[in-house]
Design an enzyme around this catalytic site. Structure first.
Site, mmCIF file in Angstrom:
data_model
loop_
_atom_site.group_PDB
_atom_site.id
_atom_site.type_symbol
_atom_site.label_atom_id
_atom_site.label_comp_id
_atom_site.label_asym_id
_atom_site.label_seq_id
_atom_site.Cartn_x
_atom_site.Cartn_y
_atom_site.Cartn_z
ATOM 1 N N ASP A 93 148.615 94.513 11.586
ATOM 2 C CA ASP A 93 149.913 94.000 12.011
ATOM 3 C C ASP A 93 150.984 94.819 11.275
ATOM 4 O O ASP A 93 150.694 95.536 10.321
ATOM 5 C CB ASP A 93 150.001 92.504 11.670
ATOM 6 C CG ASP A 93 151.160 91.835 12.386
ATOM 7 O OD1 ASP A 93 151.806 92.495 13.211
ATOM 8 O OD2 ASP A 93 151.415 90.644 12.110
ATOM 9 N N ASP A 128 157.416 94.544 16.526
ATOM 10 C CA ASP A 128 158.000 93.772 17.623
ATOM 11 C C ASP A 128 158.897 92.681 17.054
ATOM 12 O O ASP A 128 158.838 92.354 15.865
ATOM 13 C CB ASP A 128 156.897 93.170 18.503
ATOM 14 C CG ASP A 128 155.937 92.304 17.713
ATOM 15 O OD1 ASP A 128 155.520 92.738 16.612
ATOM 16 O OD2 ASP A 128 155.619 91.201 18.167
ATOM 17 N N ALA A 196 154.485 85.331 18.955
ATOM 18 C CA ALA A 196 155.393 84.230 18.627
ATOM 19 C C ALA A 196 154.973 82.899 19.249
ATOM 20 O O ALA A 196 155.808 82.087 19.621
ATOM 21 C CB ALA A 196 156.832 84.573 19.025
ATOM 22 N N CYS A 281 126.739 73.633 8.623
ATOM 23 C CA CYS A 281 126.848 74.962 8.023
ATOM 24 C C CYS A 281 126.323 74.936 6.584
ATOM 25 O O CYS A 281 126.195 73.865 5.982
ATOM 26 C CB CYS A 281 128.294 75.468 8.088
ATOM 27 S SG CYS A 281 129.368 74.898 6.764
ATOM 28 N N CYS A 284 128.475 72.987 4.055
ATOM 29 C CA CYS A 284 128.438 71.529 4.199
ATOM 30 C C CYS A 284 127.069 70.969 3.839
ATOM 31 O O CYS A 284 126.946 69.786 3.496
ATOM 32 C CB CYS A 284 128.821 71.125 5.622
ATOM 33 S SG CYS A 284 130.538 71.505 5.977
HETATM 34 ZN ZN ZN Z 1 130.541 73.112 7.559
#
Ligand code: ZN
Length: 501
Positions: A93, A128, A196, A281, A284
């Site tokens: 960017d 931009d 935007a 995951c 977790c």
């Molecule tokens: Zn997770």
């Protein structure tokens, strides 16, 4: 526009594609998620983004590097890929975010595009001007012209194999977004960020996001890769993909984590409010919310960022699978139940049936009727269009008993299946008419079927159409034209279920 993007498969306006990034020598499968990497604060090291999360492309901010006392020279000497230690493609960017935040920046488009090239960026961006939502037409138009002029200046530079983005601005004015897209494509940009939209996403204005993207897509060639700039929350990916967006970037995974927020495909939870982690995951699996709350801020942030990345990449894979299976809109319907404003976005998208239908495959798996919105899916509209082209005799009975025990005489007997409406028996096993439909249908499904009856009658004015229904709501019967004979089928109260035929 170089020939670097190829669509492999469509579902509605959603698509699976391949973006070739020549300078990186890699091909990115889309829809793709670009984690945003802050060169100064790497919450998760870029090498791990590639190896543990499957990131094929990331985005970082060249303006931050350009202004950095300690990273500018290493970036120029080693190049971005070495500096960040990332094997995939890198988009940069330009500082327009800082321009929006602080009102000015101290580089020109030429300087920052040259810098992006010199540090080895694979996809560079001109400066931009991000027009804020609800800016008036005059301002949005003026700023778009200025952005366009910068895109043209960037496109005129020799940057070798580096691809160039052509940001599409225009605030919340669809006609300016469309013009911006057309001009950006004409000037030779390769990738098209719809810019935007972050303020709209932050305010949950998904209906406006849909209008802005649909307008931008109208101005672009069909095979132009579209980046929904700043759309990093996994709850939005399915809807954004259904609009035909190919690239998303996520700063959210790290920003939310730093603020003890936990992303899910249904929304955002606060760590403080969670008793359980509803996720499979590794992060977790290893932690409970209570245990994590005890850890220092930095460690909490890292664990939450890992979860946020896992849930985001998993959703991208789910979106890709849904496009492949042809059930993306069913995924959008499920996601739209996560927040009323997302439902609003989905309904806004359904108001653009041409957009959804133009690239929708004629045949897919089974159509699942899952919500009131299902009756407005492109498959229903396409069936109605098909009704206008079918050969019909002098008399047709739609609905009623499917055997020959009726009183149709010489009439043709057609089936009637909400939400599609009339269909000749020969089509009964064709997609989408094999739809799985709940027995307890909502009025919208009958209204759509009645629109089909109306379509059949209007396109065959010399045919006597008789509709035999099994208790349609008044709102549907009101849609049936007056010249259609309507009768209610006598089911005798204890008749066996025969579906809606
Ligand atoms: Zn997770």
């Amino acid at each position: 526009m170089r020939d670097v993007f190829e669509v492999r498969r469509y579902d509605g306006a959603g698509r699976l594609g391949e973006l070739e990034v020549p300078r990186a020598g890699v091909t990115v499968e889309t829809p793709a998620l670009l984690p945003v990497v802050n060169p100064h604060v790497q919450t998760v090291p870029p090498r791990r983004l590639a190896e543990d999360f499957g990131a094929e492309i990331l985005i970082t901010n060249s303006y931050v590097l350009h202004g950095s006392g300690d990273l500018r020279e290493p970036a120029l000497e080693q190049g971005l890929h070495d500096l960040l230690d990332f094997p995939g493609a890198i988009m940069t960017d330009s500082g327009s975010f800082q321009l929006a935040e602080y009102g000015e920046i101290d580089v020109t488009t030429e300087e920052i595009v040259r810098f992006q090239h010199d540090i080895g960026s694979d996809i560079g961006t001109p400066v931009d001007i991000p027009t804020q939502p609800d800016a008036d037409r005059e301002q949005a138009s003026r700023e778009q012209s200025s952005t366009q002029e910068r895109i043209e200046r960037a496109a005129g530079m020799d940057v070798g194999d580096m691809l160039l983005t052509g940001p599409v601005q225009g605030g919340t004015h669809p006609e300016i977004r469309e013009r911006a897209a057309r001009e950006a494509a004409d000037s030779g940009a390769d990738v098209f960020p719809v810019g935007a939209v972050v303020p709209l996403l932050n305010d949950y204005r998904y209906g406006d996001v849909v209008e802005v993207v649909v307008a931008a897509k109208r101005g672009l060639p069909e095979a132009a890769p579209v980046h929904l700039f700043g759309a990093g929350h996994p709850m939005t990916f399915a809807l954004a993909a259904a609009m035909g967006c190919d690239l998303f970037d996520s700063a959210a995974y790290a920003l939310y984590a730093r603020d003890d927020r936990y992303l899910t495909v249904r929304g955002t939870d606060r760590l403080d409010d969670l008793e359980y982690f509803p996720c499979a995951c590794p992060a977790c699996g290893e932690w409970t919310p209570a245990a994590l709350r005890e850890r220092p801020e930095r460690e909490r942030g890292e664990v939450l960022a890992e979860h946020n990345l896992h849930v985001s990449f998993a959703e991208i894979r789910r979106v890709k699978g849904a496009i492949r299976e042809g059930n993306l809109l069913e995924l959008v319907e499920a996601r739209a139940r996560g927040h009323p404003t997302l439902l609003d976005g989905y309904r806004a998208l359904l108001e653009h049936p041409d957009t959804l239908e133009a690239t929708d495959p004629v045949s897919k798996g089974t159509f699942f009727h899952l919500s009131t919105e299902s009756a407005r899916r492109p498959e229903v509209r396409r069936h109605h269009d098909r009704l206008a082209r079918l050969e019909v005799g002098d008399e047709v009975v739609v609905g009623g008993p499917s055997g020959d025990d009726g009183d149709g005489g010489e009439s043709e007997r057609w089936l009637c299946r909400p939400p599609f409406g009339p269909l000749p028996p020969a089509l009964k096993d064709a997609y989408p008419l094999t739809a799985e439909v709940p027995e307890r249908l909502e009025p919208q499904a009958y209204e759509a079927a009645a629109e089909g009856v109306a379509r059949l009658a209007e396109t065959n004015p010399d045919t006597a159409v008789r509709l035999v229904h099994d208790g349609w709501p008044e709102s549907a019967l009101d849609v049936v034209p007056d010249d259609v004979t309507v009768e209610r089928r006598d089911t005798g109260g204890d008749a066996p279920k025969e579906g809606n035929e």
